[in-house]
Write a protein that holds these residues in place. Structure first.
Motif, PDB file in Angstrom:
ATOM      1  N   GLY A  55       0.994  -1.295   0.084  1.00  0.00           N
ATOM      2  CA  GLY A  55       0.049   0.065  -0.025  1.00  0.00           C
ATOM      3  C   GLY A  55       0.955   1.386  -0.095  1.00  0.00           C
ATOM      4  N   TYR A  56       0.420   2.246   0.555  1.00  0.00           N
ATOM      5  CA  TYR A  56       1.174   3.665   0.697  1.00  0.00           C
ATOM      6  C   TYR A  56       2.506   3.579   1.346  1.00  0.00           C
ATOM      7  CZ  TYR A  56      -3.496   5.795  -0.683  1.00  0.00           C
ATOM      8  OH  TYR A  56      -4.448   6.047  -1.232  1.00  0.00           O
ATOM      9  N   ASP A  57       3.412   4.052   0.815  1.00  0.00           N
ATOM     10  CA  ASP A  57       4.761   4.182   1.325  1.00  0.00           C
ATOM     11  C   ASP A  57       4.762   5.332   2.388  1.00  0.00           C
ATOM     12  OD1 ASP A  57       7.200   4.203   2.143  1.00  0.00           O
ATOM     13  OD2 ASP A  57       8.065   4.647   0.397  1.00  0.00           O
ATOM     14  N   LEU A  58       4.232   4.993   3.578  1.00  0.00           N
ATOM     15  CA  LEU A  58       4.088   6.359   4.617  1.00  0.00           C
ATOM     16  C   LEU A  58       5.364   6.808   5.212  1.00  0.00           C
ATOM     17  CD1 LEU A  58       0.970   5.345   6.454  1.00  0.00           C
ATOM     18  CD2 LEU A  58       0.914   6.696   4.497  1.00  0.00           C
ATOM     19  N   SER A  59       6.554   6.169   4.980  1.00  0.00           N
ATOM     20  CA  SER A  59       7.718   6.534   5.035  1.00  0.00           C
ATOM     21  C   SER A  59       8.483   7.588   4.112  1.00  0.00           C
ATOM     22  CB  SER A  59       8.922   5.430   5.317  1.00  0.00           C
ATOM     23  OG  SER A  59       9.282   4.795   3.906  1.00  0.00           O
ATOM     24  N   ASN A  60       7.595   7.707   3.245  1.00  0.00           N
ATOM     25  CA  ASN A  60       7.787   9.008   2.147  1.00  0.00           C
ATOM     26  C   ASN A  60       6.523   9.602   1.725  1.00  0.00           C
ATOM     27  OD1 ASN A  60      10.648   8.660   1.156  1.00  0.00           O
ATOM     28  ND2 ASN A  60      10.045   6.724   1.106  1.00  0.00           N
ATOM     29  N   ARG A  61       5.679   9.711   2.904  1.00  0.00           N
ATOM     30  CA  ARG A  61       4.360  10.310   2.710  1.00  0.00           C
ATOM     31  C   ARG A  61       4.256  11.636   2.113  1.00  0.00           C
ATOM     32  NH1 ARG A  61      -0.815  10.460   7.053  1.00  0.00           N
ATOM     33  NH2 ARG A  61      -2.120  10.165   5.590  1.00  0.00           N
ATOM     34  N   PHE A  62       3.580  11.772   1.262  1.00  0.00           N
ATOM     35  CA  PHE A  62       3.170  13.068   0.449  1.00  0.00           C
ATOM     36  C   PHE A  62       4.622  13.857  -0.385  1.00  0.00           C
ATOM     37  CE2 PHE A  62       0.618  14.232   4.268  1.00  0.00           C
ATOM     38  CZ  PHE A  62      -0.719  13.526   4.029  1.00  0.00           C
ATOM     39  N   SER A  63       5.504  12.625  -0.598  1.00  0.00           N
ATOM     40  CA  SER A  63       6.664  13.171  -1.500  1.00  0.00           C
ATOM     41  C   SER A  63       6.186  13.016  -2.885  1.00  0.00           C
ATOM     42  CB  SER A  63       7.777  12.152  -1.205  1.00  0.00           C
ATOM     43  OG  SER A  63       7.421  11.115  -1.439  1.00  0.00           O
ATOM     44  N   GLY A  64       5.030  12.764  -3.272  1.00  0.00           N
ATOM     45  CA  GLY A  64       4.826  12.608  -4.703  1.00  0.00           C
ATOM     46  C   GLY A  64       4.462  11.279  -5.165  1.00  0.00           C
ATOM     47  N   GLY A  65       3.438  11.188  -5.916  1.00  0.00           N
ATOM     48  CA  GLY A  65       2.897   9.823  -6.459  1.00  0.00           C
ATOM     49  C   GLY A  65       3.510   9.437  -7.512  1.00  0.00           C
ATOM     50  N   ALA A  66       3.345   7.956  -7.959  1.00  0.00           N
ATOM     51  CA  ALA A  66       4.166   7.560  -8.902  1.00  0.00           C
ATOM     52  C   ALA A  66       3.209   7.263 -10.256  1.00  0.00           C
ATOM     53  CB  ALA A  66       4.725   6.167  -8.655  1.00  0.00           C
ATOM     54  N   GLN A  67       2.044   7.154  -9.887  1.00  0.00           N
ATOM     55  CA  GLN A  67       0.972   7.279 -11.048  1.00  0.00           C
ATOM     56  C   GLN A  67       1.058   8.388 -11.984  1.00  0.00           C
ATOM     57  OE1 GLN A  67      -3.111   6.747  -9.624  1.00  0.00           O
ATOM     58  NE2 GLN A  67      -3.966   6.601 -11.658  1.00  0.00           N
ATOM     59  N   THR A  68       0.932   8.268 -13.351  1.00  0.00           N
ATOM     60  CA  THR A  68       1.008   9.130 -14.395  1.00  0.00           C
ATOM     61  C   THR A  68      -0.420   9.473 -14.885  1.00  0.00           C
ATOM     62  OG1 THR A  68       2.969   8.532 -15.175  1.00  0.00           O
ATOM     63  CG2 THR A  68       1.634   9.770 -16.718  1.00  0.00           C
ATOM     64  N   PHE A  69      -1.040  10.789 -14.499  1.00  0.00           N
ATOM     65  CA  PHE A  69      -2.335  11.225 -15.153  1.00  0.00           C
ATOM     66  C   PHE A  69      -2.323  11.642 -16.443  1.00  0.00           C
ATOM     67  CE2 PHE A  69      -2.289  11.126 -10.402  1.00  0.00           C
ATOM     68  CZ  PHE A  69      -3.395  10.079 -10.167  1.00  0.00           C
ATOM     69  N   SER A  70      -2.993  11.571 -17.489  1.00  0.00           N
ATOM     70  CA  SER A  70      -2.848  12.217 -18.911  1.00  0.00           C
ATOM     71  C   SER A  70      -4.424  12.240 -19.662  1.00  0.00           C
ATOM     72  CB  SER A  70      -1.996  11.453 -19.662  1.00  0.00           C
ATOM     73  OG  SER A  70      -2.394   9.983 -19.812  1.00  0.00           O
ATOM     74  N   ASP A  71      -4.189  13.442 -20.119  1.00  0.00           N
ATOM     75  CA  ASP A  71      -5.155  13.958 -21.006  1.00  0.00           C
ATOM     76  C   ASP A  71      -4.971  14.747 -22.284  1.00  0.00           C
ATOM     77  OD1 ASP A  71      -7.868  14.085 -22.024  1.00  0.00           O
ATOM     78  OD2 ASP A  71      -8.915  14.742 -20.322  1.00  0.00           O
ATOM     79  N   LYS A  72      -5.654  15.121 -23.033  1.00  0.00           N
ATOM     80  CA  LYS A  72      -5.422  15.909 -24.227  1.00  0.00           C
ATOM     81  C   LYS A  72      -4.464  17.077 -23.867  1.00  0.00           C
ATOM     82  CE  LYS A  72      -9.766  17.920 -24.644  1.00  0.00           C
ATOM     83  NZ  LYS A  72     -10.914  17.908 -25.481  1.00  0.00           N
ATOM     84  N   SER A  73      -4.540  17.609 -22.645  1.00  0.00           N
ATOM     85  CA  SER A  73      -3.925  18.944 -22.369  1.00  0.00           C
ATOM     86  C   SER A  73      -2.912  18.603 -21.182  1.00  0.00           C
ATOM     87  CB  SER A  73      -4.887  20.070 -21.749  1.00  0.00           C
ATOM     88  OG  SER A  73      -5.527  19.451 -20.589  1.00  0.00           O
ATOM     89  N   TYR A  74      -2.705  17.395 -20.513  1.00  0.00           N
ATOM     90  CA  TYR A  74      -1.663  17.324 -19.527  1.00  0.00           C
ATOM     91  C   TYR A  74      -1.270  15.963 -19.453  1.00  0.00           C
ATOM     92  CZ  TYR A  74      -5.639  15.497 -17.065  1.00  0.00           C
ATOM     93  OH  TYR A  74      -6.819  14.578 -16.556  1.00  0.00           O
ATOM     94  N   VAL A  75       0.086  15.680 -18.766  1.00  0.00           N
ATOM     95  CA  VAL A  75       0.692  14.693 -18.323  1.00  0.00           C
ATOM     96  C   VAL A  75       1.169  14.751 -17.136  1.00  0.00           C
ATOM     97  CG1 VAL A  75       2.162  12.637 -19.041  1.00  0.00           C
ATOM     98  CG2 VAL A  75       0.890  13.886 -20.764  1.00  0.00           C
ATOM     99  N   VAL A  76       0.813  14.403 -16.118  1.00  0.00           N
ATOM    100  CA  VAL A  76       1.468  14.763 -14.695  1.00  0.00           C
ATOM    101  C   VAL A  76       1.407  13.668 -13.946  1.00  0.00           C
ATOM    102  CG1 VAL A  76       0.713  17.101 -15.070  1.00  0.00           C
ATOM    103  CG2 VAL A  76      -0.952  15.709 -13.922  1.00  0.00           C
ATOM    104  N   ARG A  77       2.150  13.919 -12.635  1.00  0.00           N
ATOM    105  CA  ARG A  77       2.055  13.293 -11.363  1.00  0.00           C
ATOM    106  C   ARG A  77       1.982  13.858 -10.305  1.00  0.00           C
ATOM    107  NH1 ARG A  77       7.071   8.804 -12.217  1.00  0.00           N
ATOM    108  NH2 ARG A  77       6.830   8.152 -14.141  1.00  0.00           N
TER     109      ARG A  77
END
Length: 290
Positions: A55-77
């Motif tokens: 599950g969540y790696d709470l030792s690195n909490r809020f340091s950024g996610g690994a999942q990529t989100f994308s649509d026609k106007s953005y590609v971000v994590r």
């Protein structure tokens, strides 16, 4: 020898900076309220905390996610929202954090629309401050922003009907108003309303389901949670609805699929009884749709 007191912020080592940011304004109760909002309703870890096998790696909490989100106007994590000053939001002012959370505006301009700031618009002033206090209380994690990060164009927020501006504390005494508040923060309708051009169609499809998710579990279509007795959840008991929300279990006992199963067990299971009661009461007010 002079009596010892809190360190002065005029000459404070970096290690003590977080203390000085928090101590004048945030007490334990405010931080715990922020923790509840982040963990049980807004589910910020879902985008901003890396995941491990368990599950969540709470030792690195809020340091950024690994999942990529994308649509026609953005590609971000999901970005680093820990209080690290160089790679997180430790150097951001409260005003800058408020703008990012409820308006989707960061230090460098408009955030990608995957940041659900429109769902957070109804946050009361007290609750918004509590979220900021909790984020400032977290452990600073040095983690530079991971590629890719690309944004272009503008987007129009689509808040839930009746939840386009901050609520006042007194209004939450009404059960249905409180249920609407919880539903917006938890983004229930943004998942359970079909989309048109990437935005939920609240006018015609509020709660009727139809949004498609593609993940490791395959293709999942959000279900109808309107009060329709056959197509929706109108015939479900309160206990059946609560079990689905907090345990990820359908009326027939079958496990729900991600993302609902993940959100229910990791986040919504922490929802307070009063908020859960209010949410179920509000869901029952959604007009039936097929």
């Amino acid at each position: 020898m002079s009596a010892k007191g809190p360190p002065s912020c005029l000459a404070t080592p970096i290690a003590l900076l977080t203390f000085c940011l928090i101590s004048p304004i945030a007490d334990a109760g405010e931080i715990e309220r922020g923790r509840y909002l982040v963990e049980a309703l807004a589910a910020c870890d879902n985008c901003h905390t890396p995941r491990g096998v368990a599950g969540y790696d709470l030792s690195n909490r809020f340091s950024g996610g690994a999942q990529t989100f994308s649509d026609k106007s953005y590609v971000v994590r999901g970005s680093n929202i820990s209080p690290d000053r160089d790679t997180g939001v430790g150097a951001w002012t409260d005003e800058e954090l408020r703008a990012a959370i409820v308006d989707g505006i960061g230090r460098n301009g408009r955030l990608a629309p995957v940041m659900p700031s429109e769902s957070y618009k109804p946050l009361t002033a007290r609750d918004l401050d509590a979220i900021i206090a909790f984020l400032r209380s977290a452990t600073p994690i040095r983690a530079p922003l991971l590629a890719p990060q690309q944004r272009s164009g503008e987007w129009t927020p689509h808040p839930m009907p009746g939840a386009s501006a901050a609520f006042d504390e007194a209004s939450l005494a009404d059960k249905n108003t409180r249920g609407l508040y919880v539903a917006s923060l938890a983004r229930c309708m943004s998942c359970h309303s079909e989309e048109i051009d990437g935005a939920p169609d609240y006018q015609n499809c509020l709660g009727a389901g139809g949004k498609t998710f593609r993940n490791a579990a395959g293709v999942v279509v959000a279900s109808n949670i309107t009060s329709h007795p056959v197509k929706g959840v109108g015939a479900w008991s309160d206990d059946e609805l609560k079990r689905a929300i907090t345990q990820g279990v359908a009326r027939d006992g079958a496990p729900l699929r991600p993302p609902m199963s993940t959100l229910s067990k990791t986040h919504f299971s922490k929802m307070s009884p009063d908020d859960l009661d209010a949410l179920v009461a509000w869901i029952r007010t959604i007009p039936p749709k097929e």
